[in-house]
Motif scaffolding. Structure first.
Motif, PDB file in Angstrom:
ATOM      1  N   PRO A  92       0.810  -1.216   0.000  1.00 36.40           N
ATOM      2  CA  PRO A  92       0.000   0.000   0.000  1.00 36.40           C
ATOM      3  C   PRO A  92       0.847   1.271   0.000  1.00 36.40           C
ATOM      4  O   PRO A  92       1.801   1.400   0.760  1.00 36.40           O
ATOM      5  N   GLY A  93       0.493   2.181  -0.905  1.00 34.49           N
ATOM      6  CA  GLY A  93       1.174   3.464  -0.987  1.00 34.49           C
ATOM      7  C   GLY A  93       2.377   3.480  -1.912  1.00 34.49           C
ATOM      8  O   GLY A  93       2.841   4.550  -2.307  1.00 34.49           O
ATOM      9  N   MET A  94       2.923   2.319  -2.268  1.00 35.98           N
ATOM     10  CA  MET A  94       4.127   2.284  -3.095  1.00 35.98           C
ATOM     11  C   MET A  94       3.895   2.884  -4.480  1.00 35.98           C
ATOM     12  O   MET A  94       4.720   3.653  -4.985  1.00 35.98           O
ATOM     13  N   ALA A  95       2.792   2.567  -5.096  1.00 35.16           N
ATOM     14  CA  ALA A  95       2.532   3.005  -6.470  1.00 35.16           C
ATOM     15  C   ALA A  95       2.546   4.523  -6.601  1.00 35.16           C
ATOM     16  O   ALA A  95       2.975   5.049  -7.626  1.00 35.16           O
ATOM     17  N   SER A  96       2.128   5.216  -5.568  1.00 36.61           N
ATOM     18  CA  SER A  96       2.065   6.683  -5.655  1.00 36.61           C
ATOM     19  C   SER A  96       3.444   7.326  -5.762  1.00 36.61           C
ATOM     20  O   SER A  96       3.555   8.484  -6.166  1.00 36.61           O
ATOM     21  N   TYR A  97       4.489   6.606  -5.427  1.00 37.57           N
ATOM     22  CA  TYR A  97       5.849   7.149  -5.512  1.00 37.57           C
ATOM     23  C   TYR A  97       6.548   6.781  -6.822  1.00 37.57           C
ATOM     24  O   TYR A  97       7.602   7.320  -7.135  1.00 37.57           O
ATOM     25  N   HIS A 106      11.847   6.320  -8.480  1.00 40.91           N
ATOM     26  CA  HIS A 106      10.964   6.804  -7.432  1.00 40.91           C
ATOM     27  C   HIS A 106      11.766   7.619  -6.420  1.00 40.91           C
ATOM     28  O   HIS A 106      12.981   7.487  -6.313  1.00 40.91           O
ATOM     29  N   THR A 107      11.039   8.459  -5.700  1.00 42.79           N
ATOM     30  CA  THR A 107      11.622   9.284  -4.640  1.00 42.79           C
ATOM     31  C   THR A 107      10.690   9.182  -3.445  1.00 42.79           C
ATOM     32  O   THR A 107       9.482   9.386  -3.585  1.00 42.79           O
ATOM     33  N   THR A 108      11.233   8.851  -2.292  1.00 43.48           N
ATOM     34  CA  THR A 108      10.414   8.744  -1.089  1.00 43.48           C
ATOM     35  C   THR A 108      10.999   9.638   0.003  1.00 43.48           C
ATOM     36  O   THR A 108      12.215   9.840   0.049  1.00 43.48           O
ATOM     37  N   GLU A 120      23.787  -9.498  -6.334  1.00 42.20           N
ATOM     38  CA  GLU A 120      24.309  -8.200  -6.755  1.00 42.20           C
ATOM     39  C   GLU A 120      23.162  -7.349  -7.265  1.00 42.20           C
ATOM     40  O   GLU A 120      22.164  -7.878  -7.769  1.00 42.20           O
ATOM     41  N   ILE A 121      23.331  -6.026  -7.152  1.00 38.80           N
ATOM     42  CA  ILE A 121      22.296  -5.114  -7.615  1.00 38.80           C
ATOM     43  C   ILE A 121      22.929  -3.768  -7.961  1.00 38.80           C
ATOM     44  O   ILE A 121      23.988  -3.424  -7.428  1.00 38.80           O
ATOM     45  N   TRP A 122      22.294  -3.057  -8.875  1.00 37.92           N
ATOM     46  CA  TRP A 122      22.729  -1.716  -9.256  1.00 37.92           C
ATOM     47  C   TRP A 122      21.676  -0.736  -8.792  1.00 37.92           C
ATOM     48  O   TRP A 122      20.485  -0.982  -8.916  1.00 37.92           O
ATOM     49  N   MET A 123      22.130   0.405  -8.246  1.00 37.30           N
ATOM     50  CA  MET A 123      21.215   1.475  -7.870  1.00 37.30           C
ATOM     51  C   MET A 123      21.597   2.694  -8.696  1.00 37.30           C
ATOM     52  O   MET A 123      22.746   3.119  -8.717  1.00 37.30           O
ATOM     53  N   GLU A 124      20.597   3.211  -9.421  1.00 39.17           N
ATOM     54  CA  GLU A 124      20.788   4.367 -10.298  1.00 39.17           C
ATOM     55  C   GLU A 124      20.165   5.593  -9.669  1.00 39.17           C
ATOM     56  O   GLU A 124      19.083   5.524  -9.077  1.00 39.17           O
ATOM     57  N   ARG A 147      16.496   4.106  -8.732  1.00 39.94           N
ATOM     58  CA  ARG A 147      15.909   2.897  -9.308  1.00 39.94           C
ATOM     59  C   ARG A 147      16.880   1.750  -9.028  1.00 39.94           C
ATOM     60  O   ARG A 147      18.085   1.898  -9.132  1.00 39.94           O
ATOM     61  N   TRP A 148      16.313   0.568  -8.704  1.00 34.59           N
ATOM     62  CA  TRP A 148      17.088  -0.647  -8.481  1.00 34.59           C
ATOM     63  C   TRP A 148      17.013  -1.531  -9.719  1.00 34.59           C
ATOM     64  O   TRP A 148      15.940  -1.686 -10.288  1.00 34.59           O
ATOM     65  N   THR A 149      18.140  -2.142 -10.110  1.00 34.69           N
ATOM     66  CA  THR A 149      18.152  -3.074 -11.234  1.00 34.69           C
ATOM     67  C   THR A 149      19.076  -4.233 -10.910  1.00 34.69           C
ATOM     68  O   THR A 149      20.222  -4.032 -10.501  1.00 34.69           O
TER      69      THR A 149
END
Length: 168
Positions: A92-97, A106-108, A120-124, A147-149
């Motif tokens: 709940p609430g995630m989509a709004s960001y 997204h920005t929170t 492993e993960i990349w954060m942009e 963003r996470w990828t």
């Protein structure tokens, strides 16, 4: 990976006790999954009864907190038919960001302490700048657009402590 949550507290005499010991139910939508480990909606106080809000918004209000584990599937593993409505039901609430014109960005109004448990993960962030994180790495995200990828062939498991902040 199943996560076990053990919560401590105090009995009526003030002695430390175990209030609960249980496996956490995973919540999923369209390839995204997370385990709600802990949640508060206000600045915490101790002692407390160890209770967790039944199904709080995914991101906390200022002074609140969330502790979640989550899985980043390999890039493209999220089902294309997954809709923001599915994510809203699961988180709940995630989509709004989420930015519809730039998927995943997204920005929170939160400070997030993110730990790579496996994989492993990349954060942009803005302007395509990225950081590559591996198992054991910790990232502190201070209310930035990101963003996470996961560019690998295996899921990445993350632990995030999310602290609700005032945005100025």
């Amino acid at each position: 990976m199943a996560f076990r949550r053990v919560i401590t507290g105090h009995d009526s005499t003030g002695a430390a006790v175990f209030l609960s010991d249980e496996l956490v139910d995973t919540i999923s939508a369209g390839g995204f999954s997370y385990d709600p480990i802990w949640a508060t909606d206000n600045a915490p106080i101790v002692p407390n009864d160890g209770s967790i809000p039944a199904h709080p918004d995914f991101f906390p209000l200022p002074g609140g907190s969330r502790v979640v584990t989550w899985v980043a599937q390999p890039h493209g593993a999220v089902a294309p038919e997954a809709t923001l409505e599915e994510f809203e039901r699961a988180a709940p609430g995630m989509a709004s960001y989420m930015e519809s014109e730039d998927p995943g960005m997204h920005t929170t109004p939160t400070i997030d302490i993110d730990v790579v448990l496996s994989g492993e993960i990349w954060m942009e962030v803005d302007n395509g700048k990225e950081v590559h994180l591996k198992q054991g790495d910790v990232l502190v995200q201070n209310g930035t657009r990101h963003r996470w990828t996961n560019r690998t062939n295996t899921p990445t498991v993350m632990l995030s402590v999310v602290l609700g902040a005032h945005q100025v």
